[in-house]
Design an enzyme around this catalytic site. Structure first.
Site, PDB file in Angstrom:
ATOM      1  N   ASP A   1     -14.481   8.072   0.389  1.00  0.00           N
ATOM      2  CA  ASP A   1     -14.381   6.757   1.263  1.00  0.00           C
ATOM      3  C   ASP A   1     -14.852   7.093   2.526  1.00  0.00           C
ATOM      4  O   ASP A   1     -14.366   8.090   3.139  1.00  0.00           O
ATOM      5  CB  ASP A   1     -12.885   6.254   1.068  1.00  0.00           C
ATOM      6  CG  ASP A   1     -12.806   4.811   1.854  1.00  0.00           C
ATOM      7  OD1 ASP A   1     -13.371   3.925   1.023  1.00  0.00           O
ATOM      8  OD2 ASP A   1     -12.259   4.587   2.797  1.00  0.00           O
TER       9      ASP A   1
ATOM     10  N   LYS B   1     -29.507  15.433   7.516  1.00  0.00           N
ATOM     11  CA  LYS B   1     -28.505  14.636   7.583  1.00  0.00           C
ATOM     12  C   LYS B   1     -27.124  15.504   7.003  1.00  0.00           C
ATOM     13  O   LYS B   1     -26.186  15.550   7.427  1.00  0.00           O
ATOM     14  CB  LYS B   1     -28.703  13.121   6.977  1.00  0.00           C
ATOM     15  CG  LYS B   1     -27.616  12.287   7.031  1.00  0.00           C
ATOM     16  CD  LYS B   1     -27.408  11.038   6.562  1.00  0.00           C
ATOM     17  CE  LYS B   1     -26.400  10.222   6.145  1.00  0.00           C
ATOM     18  NZ  LYS B   1     -26.260   9.024   5.551  1.00  0.00           N
TER      19      LYS B   1
HETATM   20  P1  IMP Z   1     -17.205   2.628   1.162  1.00  0.00           P
HETATM   21  O1  IMP Z   1     -18.220   2.768  -0.117  1.00  0.00           O
HETATM   22  O2  IMP Z   1     -16.016   1.897   1.070  1.00  0.00           O
HETATM   23  O3  IMP Z   1     -16.619   4.171   1.332  1.00  0.00           O
HETATM   24  O4  IMP Z   1     -17.978   2.200   2.490  1.00  0.00           O
HETATM   25  C1  IMP Z   1     -18.592   3.082   3.156  1.00  0.00           C
HETATM   26  C2  IMP Z   1     -19.416   2.127   4.024  1.00  0.00           C
HETATM   27  O5  IMP Z   1     -19.435   2.954   5.338  1.00  0.00           O
HETATM   28  C3  IMP Z   1     -20.728   2.215   3.605  1.00  0.00           C
HETATM   29  O6  IMP Z   1     -21.005   0.755   2.981  1.00  0.00           O
HETATM   30  C4  IMP Z   1     -21.622   2.041   4.831  1.00  0.00           C
HETATM   31  O7  IMP Z   1     -21.625   0.925   5.553  1.00  0.00           O
HETATM   32  C5  IMP Z   1     -20.773   3.018   5.833  1.00  0.00           C
HETATM   33  N1  IMP Z   1     -21.253   4.488   5.729  1.00  0.00           N
HETATM   34  C6  IMP Z   1     -20.582   5.472   5.037  1.00  0.00           C
HETATM   35  N2  IMP Z   1     -21.220   6.521   5.336  1.00  0.00           N
HETATM   36  C7  IMP Z   1     -22.408   6.151   5.876  1.00  0.00           C
HETATM   37  C8  IMP Z   1     -23.642   6.938   5.967  1.00  0.00           C
HETATM   38  O8  IMP Z   1     -23.802   8.266   5.811  1.00  0.00           O
HETATM   39  N3  IMP Z   1     -24.480   6.381   6.784  1.00  0.00           N
HETATM   40  C9  IMP Z   1     -24.565   5.242   7.202  1.00  0.00           C
HETATM   41  N4  IMP Z   1     -23.543   4.400   6.699  1.00  0.00           N
HETATM   42  C10 IMP Z   1     -22.478   4.784   6.163  1.00  0.00           C
END
Ligand code: IMP
Length: 196
Positions: free
Chosen positions: A69, A173
């Site tokens: 997350d 990255k």
């Molecule tokens: P999750 O899938 O609920 O954890 O959402 C994480 C959200 O945070 C993603 O949809 C992206 O918008 C943002 N995010 C997380 N990690 C990254 C990254 O490494 N690069 C760019 N955006 C990220």
């Protein structure tokens, strides 16, 4: 060892495998494990949502499941979008519209400091849980730059490298990112766990 990734994000799957494959860990998608789990991210912290996702997929698949997350926390916006990064501006927006909204909301705001956060959680069928957190500091760029990565990468500027995440190679990255750092800490814990 095979772990099911609790996510539909193909880019996260690639990043996880890039970082964990040298440990002999294969991360597969929910589809490959024959499950399709919709998890409501009702938590208010990255830790809570990461656990919710990993637990749900472990229970559905019967296999160890790993979840990330993650999100972008911007100081001038009181930590927003934070755990709501994927839903910033509402469900209807795509990645480009979401980072454009962020740039809009940052107009005239100071400071532009921000951090990416990732919490990795792995749930095992016997009830064991391993979790690790990683953070990467940076600033919100004034305009998008670069084509790589996903999400907010084009507007997340790393001052030390004078580039956004989207201008870095995958290796560059992964070496400094929140997810890279969380997975590094996770690996140490997983290795200790597997030796027990
Ligand atoms: P999750 O899938 O609920 O954890 O959402 C994480 C959200 O945070 C993603 O949809 C992206 O918008 C943002 N995010 C997380 N990690 C990254 C990254 O490494 N690069 C760019 N955006 C990220």
């Amino acid at each position: 060892m095979k772990l099911v990734l609790a996510s539909k994000n193909k880019k996260k799957l690639v990043e996880m495998n890039d970082i964990l494959s040298h440990l002999g860990i294969e991360v597969c998608s929910e589809a490959e494990a024959g499950v399709d789990v919709e998890v409501e991210e009702t938590g208010t912290t990255f830790e809570e949502n990461s656990l919710l996702k990993a637990k749900a997929v472990m229970e559905a698949s019967g296999l160890p499941a790993i979840a990330d997350d993650s999100g972008l926390c911007v100081d001038a916006l009181g930590g927003a979008p934070g755990v709501y990064s994927a839903r910033y501006g509402g469900e209807g927006l795509d990645d480009v519209q979401r980072y454009q909204l962020l740039l809009e909301n940052m107009k005239g705001q100071m400071p532009r400091t921000a951090k990416f956060v990732s919490v990795i959680t792995c749930c095992f069928p016997n009830g064991d849980v391993i979790s690790a957190r990683g953070e990467c500091p940076g600033t919100v760029a004034f305009a998008p730059m670069g084509e790589g990565g996903f999400g907010y990468d084009p507007v997340f500027f790393v001052p030390g490298l004078k580039k956004t995440f989207a201008q870095l190679t995958a290796e560059e990255k992964n070496a400094i990112s929140h997810r890279g750092k969380a997975l590094e800490a996770f690996q140490v814990k997983l290795e200790a766990y597997l030796k027990k």
